[in-house]
Design a protein around this motif. Structure first.
Motif, PDB file in Angstrom:
ATOM      1  N   ALA A  21      -1.711  -7.282   1.330  1.00 52.81           N
ATOM      2  CA  ALA A  21      -1.087  -8.143   0.320  1.00 52.81           C
ATOM      3  C   ALA A  21      -0.764  -9.516   0.912  1.00 52.81           C
ATOM      4  O   ALA A  21      -0.984 -10.555   0.268  1.00 52.81           O
ATOM      5  N   VAL A 208      -2.510  -1.980  -3.185  1.00 49.75           N
ATOM      6  CA  VAL A 208      -2.393  -3.391  -2.793  1.00 49.75           C
ATOM      7  C   VAL A 208      -2.258  -4.270  -4.035  1.00 49.75           C
ATOM      8  O   VAL A 208      -1.377  -5.140  -4.104  1.00 49.75           O
ATOM      9  N   ILE A 212       0.965  -6.610  -5.089  1.00 54.41           N
ATOM     10  CA  ILE A 212       0.788  -8.049  -5.330  1.00 54.41           C
ATOM     11  C   ILE A 212       1.291  -8.418  -6.723  1.00 54.41           C
ATOM     12  O   ILE A 212       1.969  -9.442  -6.902  1.00 54.41           O
TER      13      ILE A 212
END
Length: 220
Positions: A21, A208, A212
């Protein structure tokens, strides 16, 4: 500076997810667990791991740095890159042990805060939102079931050629969870303002992207 705090139990994928990230967001990634692993590695190497007074005394003679090469973190202990030596099960258990010592936590606290003060960071660990960065812009508690975490760790160790069983790894995960959540100093627990993020049923890429999205939604 934007600070993101990610906490959660061992094996939840914090380091892998936070690292990916941070790369996508162009932030600095700070793996605080690696700092405790470096202390544990030194304690094991000098025969102090089972003696709290010896570990405390040892702190006078060690210097730990985080260095970054194209955003990739490396851990230096007394000038030596020890990144490749601190990921064994023995050092994992040692890290849990040394992290329960107040003097060790105090020793590493300023280093962690200085990095966050001067960079946009995603920092992961056990008490980032509650102790290290209580004023972080985004706080996330990342978790997965013990069985899921043990399965991930088991596959990782087998790929490295280590001879372990799933049952042994699961026992280690449960033991580490108990140690981290029951220690007197900065026990593992969600911050009241943390976003709870379960990755049990998510792939790495999905995890991920999920993290994010949580970060972007909360820094607008």
């Amino acid at each position: 500076m934007i600070n993101v705090a990610i906490d959660g139990p061992a094996g939840a994928g914090k380091s892998t997810i936070a690292k990916a990230a941070a790369k996508k967001l162009n932030f600095i990634y700070v793996d605080t667990g690696a700092l405790y692993r470096a202390v544990a590695y030194n304690a094991v190497k000098c025969g102090a791991i089972n003696s709290e007074p010896k570990i405390i005394e040892m702190l006078k003679n060690i210097h730990i740095e985080l260095k970054y090469n194209n955003g990739v973190q490396a851990v230096y202990l007394n000038g030596e890159d020890v990144s490749a030596y601190i990921r064994t099960p023995e050092i994992s258990m040692g890290a849990s042990k040394v992290s329960a010592i107040p003097e060790v936590r105090a020793f590493l606290l300023d280093l962690q805060r200085d990095i966050a003060k001067n960079n946009n960071v995603i920092m992961d660990g056990r008490d980032i939102a509650t102790v290290v960065l209580p004023n972080a812009d985004v706080k996330i508690f990342l978790f997965a079931s013990p069985e899921c975490r043990a399965e991930r760790r088991y596959k990782e160790l087998v790929e490295k050629g280590e001879s372990v069983t799933f049952e042994e790894v699961l026992a280690d995960v449960n033991k580490r969870d108990y140690q981290d959540s029951h220690r007197e100093i900065a026990p593992l627990k969600p911050c009241k303002t943390s976003i709870m993020a379960d990755t049990s049923d998510k792939s790495l890429e999905e995890s991920v992207n999920y993290i994010i999205s949580l970060i972007e939604e909360n820094i607008r």
